[in-house]
Design a protein around this motif. Structure first.
Motif, PDB file in Angstrom:
ATOM      1  N   PHE A   1       8.038   6.696  -4.090  1.00 18.31           N
ATOM      2  CA  PHE A   1       8.146   5.839  -2.910  1.00 18.31           C
ATOM      3  C   PHE A   1       7.552   6.545  -1.704  1.00 18.31           C
ATOM      4  CE2 PHE A   1       9.583   2.312  -0.664  1.00 18.31           C
ATOM      5  CZ  PHE A   1      10.374   2.645   0.411  1.00 18.31           C
ATOM      6  N   ARG A   2       7.949   7.806  -1.543  1.00 18.08           N
ATOM      7  CA  ARG A   2       7.449   8.578  -0.409  1.00 18.08           C
ATOM      8  C   ARG A   2       5.944   8.794  -0.547  1.00 18.08           C
ATOM      9  NH1 ARG A   2      10.481  12.244   2.700  1.00 18.08           N
ATOM     10  NH2 ARG A   2      12.152  12.148   1.169  1.00 18.08           N
TER      11      ARG A   2
ATOM     12  N   LEU B   1       4.059   5.630   0.330  1.00 18.17           N
ATOM     13  CA  LEU B   1       3.970   5.417   1.769  1.00 18.17           C
ATOM     14  C   LEU B   1       2.931   6.338   2.395  1.00 18.17           C
ATOM     15  CD1 LEU B   1       7.725   5.004   2.702  1.00 18.17           C
ATOM     16  CD2 LEU B   1       5.966   3.331   3.081  1.00 18.17           C
ATOM     17  N   ASN B   2       2.942   7.601   1.968  1.00 19.72           N
ATOM     18  CA  ASN B   2       1.962   8.533   2.529  1.00 19.72           C
ATOM     19  C   ASN B   2       0.542   8.151   2.152  1.00 19.72           C
ATOM     20  OD1 ASN B   2       3.480  10.396   4.014  1.00 19.72           O
ATOM     21  ND2 ASN B   2       4.258  11.295   2.135  1.00 19.72           N
TER      22      ASN B   2
ATOM     23  N   LEU C   1      -0.532   5.173   1.475  1.00 17.74           N
ATOM     24  CA  LEU C   1      -0.916   3.968   2.218  1.00 17.74           C
ATOM     25  C   LEU C   1      -1.317   4.337   3.643  1.00 17.74           C
ATOM     26  CD1 LEU C   1      -1.230   0.963   1.983  1.00 17.74           C
ATOM     27  CD2 LEU C   1       1.139   0.671   2.595  1.00 17.74           C
ATOM     28  N   MET C   2      -0.566   5.290   4.234  1.00 20.69           N
ATOM     29  CA  MET C   2      -0.942   5.749   5.575  1.00 20.69           C
ATOM     30  C   MET C   2      -2.319   6.385   5.556  1.00 20.69           C
ATOM     31  SD  MET C   2       2.077   6.469   7.975  1.00 20.69           S
ATOM     32  CE  MET C   2       1.032   7.411   8.905  1.00 20.69           C
ATOM     33  N   GLY C   3      -2.582   7.169   4.483  1.00 22.40           N
ATOM     34  CA  GLY C   3      -3.893   7.809   4.371  1.00 22.40           C
ATOM     35  C   GLY C   3      -5.002   6.778   4.278  1.00 22.40           C
ATOM     36  N   VAL C   4      -4.763   5.724   3.479  1.00 25.12           N
ATOM     37  CA  VAL C   4      -5.766   4.669   3.345  1.00 25.12           C
ATOM     38  C   VAL C   4      -6.041   4.017   4.688  1.00 25.12           C
ATOM     39  CG1 VAL C   4      -6.198   2.384   2.386  1.00 25.12           C
ATOM     40  CG2 VAL C   4      -5.240   4.141   0.953  1.00 25.12           C
TER      41      VAL C   4
END
Lengths: 96, 352
Positions: free
Chosen positions: A67-68, A71-72, A74-77
């Motif tokens: 999960f973490r 999220l990370n 997705l933030m990178g994308v």
């Protein structure tokens, strides 16, 4: 956020004030993780804005980790998309 | 022979992975299937570096209020998330509360308030905060005040027999240009050069006749499209996938002419090779996929209509509040903000 499950490997997160926007994109990022055996989300009722997001991992990995990581990732994308977009915009303006 | 079969098998899995095929009666290969473990021999696990190498953005056309750009190498889930955020979660300022002091016009109070709410206001929403729940008064950091005060009167100089309302009356049409900004508190110091007004001056709000007047005070607040569509900053934001048309066999002469008519103009061009007319796919991007080919039995099997799965052609049209490139950047930042919110919550939860 509210976690609920039998053992650390299969966890259902309840995300409040979210819908397909984050649900589907997060599901895609978590599915790309080879340690994840199952990942899915559903909207319990269209009148309530919350989603049930379930992750099941292979082996002994606690489900919070994918999960973490999702999220990370997705933030990178998003960060990369933003950078690329802004670079292309400024290139276009300079080229004019 | 085994090698040829293997090549064909690989081609068909490649097709399944990166094309959405439009068959005669349905669409095939719709869902993304490239997750780790599905295809032996393919590296599908998430790799930021591989993503960055394959990803690109091309700005096709940038006009006053519209932007067309391509995003290549991204998945449907994320492209759709950007589209949804552009429509519903990028904040703007719009009229929320209308204090009616005098309304003797034909337009009812609530209809007038509804129309005023839908007018796009040229105010950068990033300069303002959201209003707190339950706060009725509004402070200067979250509210913009506008006034609309207009009275219709008869024109004494009009000719006796004229029936043209433009001649007979003054102020009989209430336009959005009649809305004036009334600074609250220290807003004149905070925004010395700002000129807050509706985006368009010529939006007709109401019609009046002599003796009727409208005197209202409006409070604009910051909101998002999810709450009410008046807050949506885009006229529309949409995307489509890049079309991919392949001719499975060479098409000549009359069949070529018929083929050209089946697609949008510019997609198929006819070349003259050794005296024969041969069809060629010139620019598949222009096609709108009406699937007219499938109506002709002779042409049905000569073409394969498909779409490239990870090439998105976005078209963003702004209402004028913010330019479209700013809107796209804001949308991406909002998605990042959502992820960050959950990461923070995860970190603050006690780990069991």
């Amino acid at each position: 956020v509210q976690a609920d499950g039998t053992d650390g490997n299969c966890v259902t997160f309840v995300l409040h004030d979210e819908d397909h926007t984050l649900g589907n994109s997060l599901r895609y990022m978590v599915m790309k993780n080879p340690d994840v055996e199952f990942c899915g989300y559903c909207i319990t009722h269209p009148s309530e804005s919350k989603i049930n997001f379930r992750i099941q991992t292979r082996g002994a990995l606690p489900a919070v980790e994918p999960f973490r990581k999702g999220l990370n990732d997705l933030m990178g994308v998003c960060q990369h998309v933003l950078n690329t977009f802004e670079v292309r915009l400024s290139e276009g303006l300079r080229g004019l | 022979l085994a090698a040829v079969a293997a090549m064909a098998a690989k081609r068909s899995t490649d097709e399944m992975r990166d094309r959405v095929v439009l068959g005669e009666f349905g669409v095939r290969n719709v869902h993304t299937t490239d997750f780790p473990g599905n295809y032996p021999g393919y590296e599908d696990a998430w790799d930021q570096r591989r993503f960055e190498e394959a990803f690109r953005v091309d700005i096709i056309r940038e006009e006053e209020g519209a932007l067309e750009f391509d995003m290549v190498g991204i998945d449907a889930a994320i492209a759709n998330a950007f589209r949804r955020i552009l429509l519903a979660e990028v904040p703007t300022m719009a009229v929320e509360k209308v204090f009616v002091y005098n309304n003797t016009s034909i337009v009812q109070d609530e209809i007038l308030a509804h129309r005023l709410g839908l007018i796009p206001i040229r105010a950068d929403p990033r300069l303002f905060e959201y209003r707190n729940q339950g706060d009725e008064e509004g402070t200067e950091i979250d509210t913009l005040q506008f006034q609309l005060k207009i009275k219709c009167s008869r024109n004494p100089q009009a000719a006796k027999e004229s029936s043209d309302p433009n001649e007979l009356y003054f102020n009989h049409k209430v336009y959005s240009k009649h809305m004036t900004w009334v600074p609250l508190g220290n807003q004149t110091d905070l925004f010395p050069d700002a000129d807050f007004r509706p985006v368009h001056d010529d939006i007709l709000i109401a019609l009046l006749r002599p003796g009727q007047e409208i005197d209202v005070l409006m409070h604009c607040v910051k909101g998002i499209g999810k709450d009410h569509a008046k807050f949506s900053p885009v006229a529309t934001a949409s995307y489509r996938l890049l079309p991919d048309i392949t001719l499975l066999q060479p098409v000549e002469d009359e069949a070529a002419e018929m083929l050209q008519k089946c697609f949008s103009p510019g997609v198929i061009e006819i070349q003259n090779i050794k005296g024969k007319k041969v069809a060629r796919v010139a620019n598949a991007r222009l096609d709108t996929f009406s699937r007219e080919v499938f109506r002709h039995d002779s042409l049905k099997n000569l073409v394969r209509l498909a779409r490239v799965r990870n090439h998105y052609i976005f078209s963003v049209e702004s209402t004028g509040i913010l330019p479209p490139d700013v809107l796209v950047s804001e949308a991406i930042k909002i998605l990042m903000g959502k992820c960050q919110r959950f990461l923070n919550e995860l970190d603050s939860l006690p780990m069991e």
